[in-house]
Scaffold this motif. Sequence first.
Motif, PDB file in Angstrom:
ATOM      1  N   PRO A   1      52.768  81.833  30.775  1.00 21.09           N
ATOM      2  CA  PRO A   1      54.146  81.954  31.256  1.00 21.09           C
ATOM      3  C   PRO A   1      55.125  82.033  30.086  1.00 21.09           C
ATOM      4  CG  PRO A   1      52.980  80.150  32.355  1.00 21.09           C
ATOM      5  CD  PRO A   1      52.126  80.601  31.209  1.00 21.09           C
ATOM      6  N   GLY A   2      56.292  82.634  30.342  1.00 17.78           N
ATOM      7  CA  GLY A   2      57.298  82.714  29.300  1.00 17.78           C
ATOM      8  C   GLY A   2      57.748  81.341  28.845  1.00 17.78           C
ATOM      9  N   ARG A   3      57.919  80.414  29.780  1.00 14.75           N
ATOM     10  CA  ARG A   3      58.280  79.026  29.496  1.00 14.75           C
ATOM     11  C   ARG A   3      57.513  78.159  30.490  1.00 14.75           C
ATOM     12  NH1 ARG A   3      60.370  82.037  26.355  1.00 14.75           N
ATOM     13  NH2 ARG A   3      62.507  82.019  25.526  1.00 14.75           N
ATOM     14  N   GLU A   4      57.228  76.903  30.116  1.00 13.14           N
ATOM     15  CA  GLU A   4      56.424  76.078  31.012  1.00 13.14           C
ATOM     16  C   GLU A   4      56.663  74.601  30.737  1.00 13.14           C
ATOM     17  OE1 GLU A   4      51.880  76.545  32.291  1.00 13.14           O
ATOM     18  OE2 GLU A   4      52.094  75.737  30.255  1.00 13.14           O
ATOM     19  N   LEU A   5      56.981  73.866  31.784  1.00 14.94           N
ATOM     20  CA  LEU A   5      57.039  72.410  31.756  1.00 14.94           C
ATOM     21  C   LEU A   5      55.791  71.874  32.437  1.00 14.94           C
ATOM     22  CD1 LEU A   5      58.440  69.593  31.511  1.00 14.94           C
ATOM     23  CD2 LEU A   5      59.578  70.118  33.690  1.00 14.94           C
TER      24      LEU A   5
END
Length: 604
Positions: free
Chosen positions: A112-116
């Motif tokens: 993913p482009g960003r991930e928490l």
Amino acid sequence: MKDSAVAPTRVDGYAELRDYAVIGDGRSVALIACDGAVDWLSWPDLDSPTLFAAVLDQARGGRFDLRPKVPYTAARRYLPGTNVLETTFTTASGTVRVTDALTLSDTASLTPGRELVRRIEGLAGSVPMGWSVQPRFTYGAHAPHLTRRAGVPVATYGAEAVAICAWHAGQPQCTTDSVTARFRTEVGTRALIALPYAYQEPLVLPTHAECEARLDHTAAAWRQWSDERTYTGPWREAVLRSALALKLLVFAPSGAVAAAATCSLPEELGGERNWDYRFSWIRDSAFTLDAFLKLGCAPEATSYLWWLMHASQLTHPRLHVLYRLSGGTRAPERTLPLSGYRGSSPVRVGNAAAGQLQLDTYGELLQTAWLYTTAGHRLDADVARRLAEIADFICTTWRQLDAGIWEVRSAPEHFTQSKMMCWITLDRALDLAVRQLIPARHADRWHEERQAVADFVETRCFSERMNSYVRSAGSDDVDASLLLGLLHGYRPSDDRRMSGTVSAVEKTLRQGPYVNRYLGPDGLSGSEGAFLACSFWLAEALARCGRTEEAVSLMDQLVALGNDVGLYGEEIDPASGAFLGNLPQGLTHLALISAACAIGEAAR
């Protein structure tokens, strides 16, 4: 750092600012309260609008809650040498551990482009847990459109999409604007919740194994970075934590360093001093580069210097006070329809200080380039030419009034620290020219104007009665920024006037370990807390003046003022110890690193 368990509390839905820890991935940053709530997350970048902004409006901002459903205490820490947060909840029936990270790509698969990612582990007994994801896009202005994709809840708005993936963490239930679930931990159980995000690109739904692997990879990557730091002096744990906090403010795509991770957190509860600090200020550049070099962060130092020169190229020879992390100059200030942290409004994004004249910034940039070259690095021909032209510019500009380092919104003045930094501009240009690192064709003029600046400062900005430099020409006020004249080398540490100024700052602005920036009006209503960077500047100044024992004592007190995970905000209320202002504050952590290095050197 402290690790004692506490029962987290909130006032009108708001956690104390001291109760926040921060995680990040070099592109975006999240704030997590000690009760497990993610109350701030800007995506896709650190200076983007938010997905969660409950810290600015607990009703409308959005958050990600995760905590036991029964009374509990919480203790937390960062995994050693990392920016991965570990919170342990203890209840009457059992214990559970939550590990949080904005993950770093392992490059082994499509990510993913960003991930928490949030991992939940049962350590003892049985604990009922609950979680709720309340996405609110664009600073809480837009509730999400919730759908399911392959059975996974997905929240969208415009070009943004975030999935709420859960494994062994209950059955997610969708309401009109949130996703919630309950589950129970037992000894040895492990659950995981992940929020992959995409902006103007396909949303990748990760597998459970991929998220677990990325969380482990993220911890390992941070540990490797920490292990490469070279600092071995006093207060090493605090220095390393400050280095890790600073690394979170480095915007990896460009090399820029943000002043803070948040916007509009108040310098006074209920007051109007609420600013957006998610930009890169030239005023921080010398401390930033010096810290990178002292910590053995050569790649970060090089990237940052070249970003500075690239960003400033479009406005050359005039410098903007601040630049966007992408290098742009537009930062129009506007207010948001949010209630503000505990009623502190207006809530601002953007920063009108971008249009001010602050003469000190020129000295900071030349000091930065000078430090870079004294560490053995070279400047290319274009940068060298531009630095020389900046010195020429200061020769014609230093006599102007300016807004000063504190960006006052009252009438401009002849601020002493600004003039001192104009002297630094010309002094460093002369040294670079002598070493044949920049063109020297106007060196004679630089020398003449450097003397003219010194004459102005020494005749108009010094009080014989107070035996101290003063805030501005003709005033009787003391300003903590005068300490920078010593720290940046306007005058040597054994200079009578400079040592007198250190004593005057102590006498006038210091209360215990706390140092105010200045006293008196500045064009805004209300007051503010003690500015923590000034306290660290004083500790460093004491060490440079040979008052090492006093410096050590003050430094010990200041290090103890950090929160339970070693972070600092911009200011502290001396009466209550409450954090004020945006956090984590880069300048505070930079000043801690600089003071620790200076005191260690003085002690040796």
